[in-house]
Design an enzyme around this catalytic site. Structure first.
Site, PDB file in Angstrom:
ATOM      1  N   ARG A  56       2.894  66.728  64.823  1.00 43.48           N
ATOM      2  CA  ARG A  56       3.907  66.705  65.867  1.00 43.48           C
ATOM      3  C   ARG A  56       3.444  66.015  67.142  1.00 43.48           C
ATOM      4  NH1 ARG A  56       4.849  70.283  62.372  1.00 43.48           N
ATOM      5  NH2 ARG A  56       2.596  70.403  62.443  1.00 43.48           N
ATOM      6  N   THR A  57       2.299  66.425  67.666  1.00 46.41           N
ATOM      7  CA  THR A  57       1.921  65.955  69.003  1.00 46.41           C
ATOM      8  C   THR A  57       1.670  64.441  68.997  1.00 46.41           C
ATOM      9  OG1 THR A  57       0.878  68.103  69.264  1.00 46.41           O
ATOM     10  CG2 THR A  57       0.427  66.472  70.968  1.00 46.41           C
ATOM     11  N   LYS A  86     -21.234  57.188  65.820  1.00 42.28           N
ATOM     12  CA  LYS A  86     -22.554  56.567  66.090  1.00 42.28           C
ATOM     13  C   LYS A  86     -23.286  57.321  67.205  1.00 42.28           C
ATOM     14  CE  LYS A  86     -20.207  52.197  65.566  1.00 42.28           C
ATOM     15  NZ  LYS A  86     -19.734  51.116  66.436  1.00 42.28           N
ATOM     16  N   ARG A 107      -6.716  64.765  72.142  1.00 46.94           N
ATOM     17  CA  ARG A 107      -6.907  66.072  71.484  1.00 46.94           C
ATOM     18  C   ARG A 107      -8.362  66.150  71.046  1.00 46.94           C
ATOM     19  NH1 ARG A 107      -3.093  68.884  67.043  1.00 46.94           N
ATOM     20  NH2 ARG A 107      -1.917  69.212  68.969  1.00 46.94           N
ATOM     21  N   HIS A 135      -2.679  73.777  75.605  1.00 50.00           N
ATOM     22  CA  HIS A 135      -1.850  72.721  74.991  1.00 50.00           C
ATOM     23  C   HIS A 135      -0.607  72.616  75.887  1.00 50.00           C
ATOM     24  CE1 HIS A 135      -0.061  70.081  72.189  1.00 50.00           C
ATOM     25  NE2 HIS A 135      -0.114  70.795  71.080  1.00 50.00           N
TER      26      HIS A 135
HETATM   27  N1   CP Z   1       2.295  72.055  67.604  1.00 51.93           N
HETATM   28  C1   CP Z   1       1.326  71.143  67.400  1.00 51.93           C
HETATM   29  O1   CP Z   1       0.463  70.891  68.266  1.00 51.93           O
HETATM   30  O2   CP Z   1       1.386  70.526  66.184  1.00 51.93           O
HETATM   31  P1   CP Z   1       0.400  69.408  65.670  1.00 51.93           P
HETATM   32  O3   CP Z   1      -0.969  70.051  65.501  1.00 51.93           O
HETATM   33  O4   CP Z   1       0.969  68.924  64.377  1.00 51.93           O
HETATM   34  O5   CP Z   1       0.331  68.335  66.715  1.00 51.93           O
END
Ligand code: CP
Length: 309
Positions: A56-57, A86, A107, A135
């Site tokens: 999703r993100t 590396k 991320r 998040h």
């Molecule tokens: N909700 C969420 O962060 O989903 P993903 O891990 O698929 O990005």
């Protein structure tokens, strides 16, 4: 309103800012539906740097950028498919990538990594999940969803269910919801996955009412939002411990009988076994609508960061 780094929901504690963000997200949805989106990010580049998996993100950020006329450079499994393999440090990688992009969406499995990245980057950094930390963009789309579905953000009771220890979406969301009037939380988790003390202290300081319970049935008829989460296998040191806890809560149609008719069921997704497939047919199941809202909120965030530069 101009935005720079997006690291924590603590930087968004302004209902008027959030109302502005939601208005822009609404407009994006309408323009997308009518095929009238403007290419306001033409010439801008977003780097999506993901050291942990995502559906999703990453895809919604990339889609958001492209729908607004911008371009994307991207790596998934950045620990393997970038020079991290590396031995390059995160700081060095971010310093370099910030010379190639106008915004970085990061991320990373380490808590605090987004903040560290923001300190060395010459362009805005958006935290797309930093380990068990936060998040923030998920929490923004979550409260946007609650307002769209319930028509209000004040006077609501919310149950957060599952892995409250490791669930970064929970940590970000409870901070944002604390902004509103008369919010009550029920934290439903086995003791091993209870909400960390720092978040409990945060709520106590703000005099927000909350209760910890282990049995989901105790809260079903009390809540307006049932926010389910996955038990996060990747955060466990022992597979045995994960196996003991993975099915702690399973929502199925028989459990749902006690939930208010006006309540909504949310989940940041991905789900594993905590929501049975049969629940998807229930009109209260809002999690797929929630994920779609992420596209419009992320478009709005990118506009606030990049469009007026
Ligand atoms: N909700 C969420 O962060 O989903 P993903 O891990 O698929 O990005």
């Amino acid at each position: 309103m101009q935005l720079n780094h997006v690291i924590s929901t603590k930087q968004f504690l302004s209902p008027s800012f959030l109302a502005q963000l939601f208005k822009l997200a609404d407009k994006n949805e309408e323009d997308d539906r009518n095929n009238t989106l403007k290419r306001v990010l033409n010439g801008k580049i977003m780097a999506a740097v993901f050291y942990e998996p995502s559906t999703r993100t990453r895809f919604s950020f990339e889609s958001a950028m492209k729908k607004l006329g911008g371009d994307v450079i991207t790596t998934e499994s950045a620990g393997h498919f970038s020079s991290a393999i590396k031995g390059e440090s995160l700081s060095d990688s971010i310093r370099i990538i910030s010379g190639y992009a106008d915004v970085i969406v990061l991320r990373h499995p380490r808590r605090g990594s987004a903040k560290l990245a923001s300190q060395v980057s010459s362009v805005p950094v958006i935290n797309a999940g930093d380990g068990t930390g936060e998040h923030p963009t998920q929490a923004l789309l979550d409260i946007y969803t609650i307002e769209k579905e319930l028509g209000r953000l004040d006077n609501i009771s919310v149950a957060m269910v599952g892995d409250l220890l490791n669930g970064r979406t929970i940590h970000s969301l409870l901070i944002l919801l604390s902004l509103y009037e008369n919010i009550r939380f029920y934290f439903v988790a086995p003791s091993q996955l209870a909400l960390p003390d720092e978040y409990q202290q945060y709520l106590k300081k703000k005099r927000i009412e909350f209760m910890e319970v282990q049995d989901i049935h105790e809260v079903l008829d009390k809540v307006d939002v049932l926010y389910m989460t996955r038990v996060q296998k990747e955060r466990f040191k022992s597979d045995y411990d994960y196996q003991q806890l993975k099915n702690a809560y399973i929502l199925d149609t028989s459990t749902l009988k006690r939930l208010k008719n006006t309540a909504i069921i949310m989940h940041p997704l991905p789900r594993v076994s905590e929501i049975s497939l049969e629940v998807d047919m229930d009109k209260r199941a809002a999690y797929f609508r929630q994920a779609k809202n992420g596209l419009y909120i992320r478009m709005a965030l990118l506009q606030m960061i990049l469009a007026n530069e």
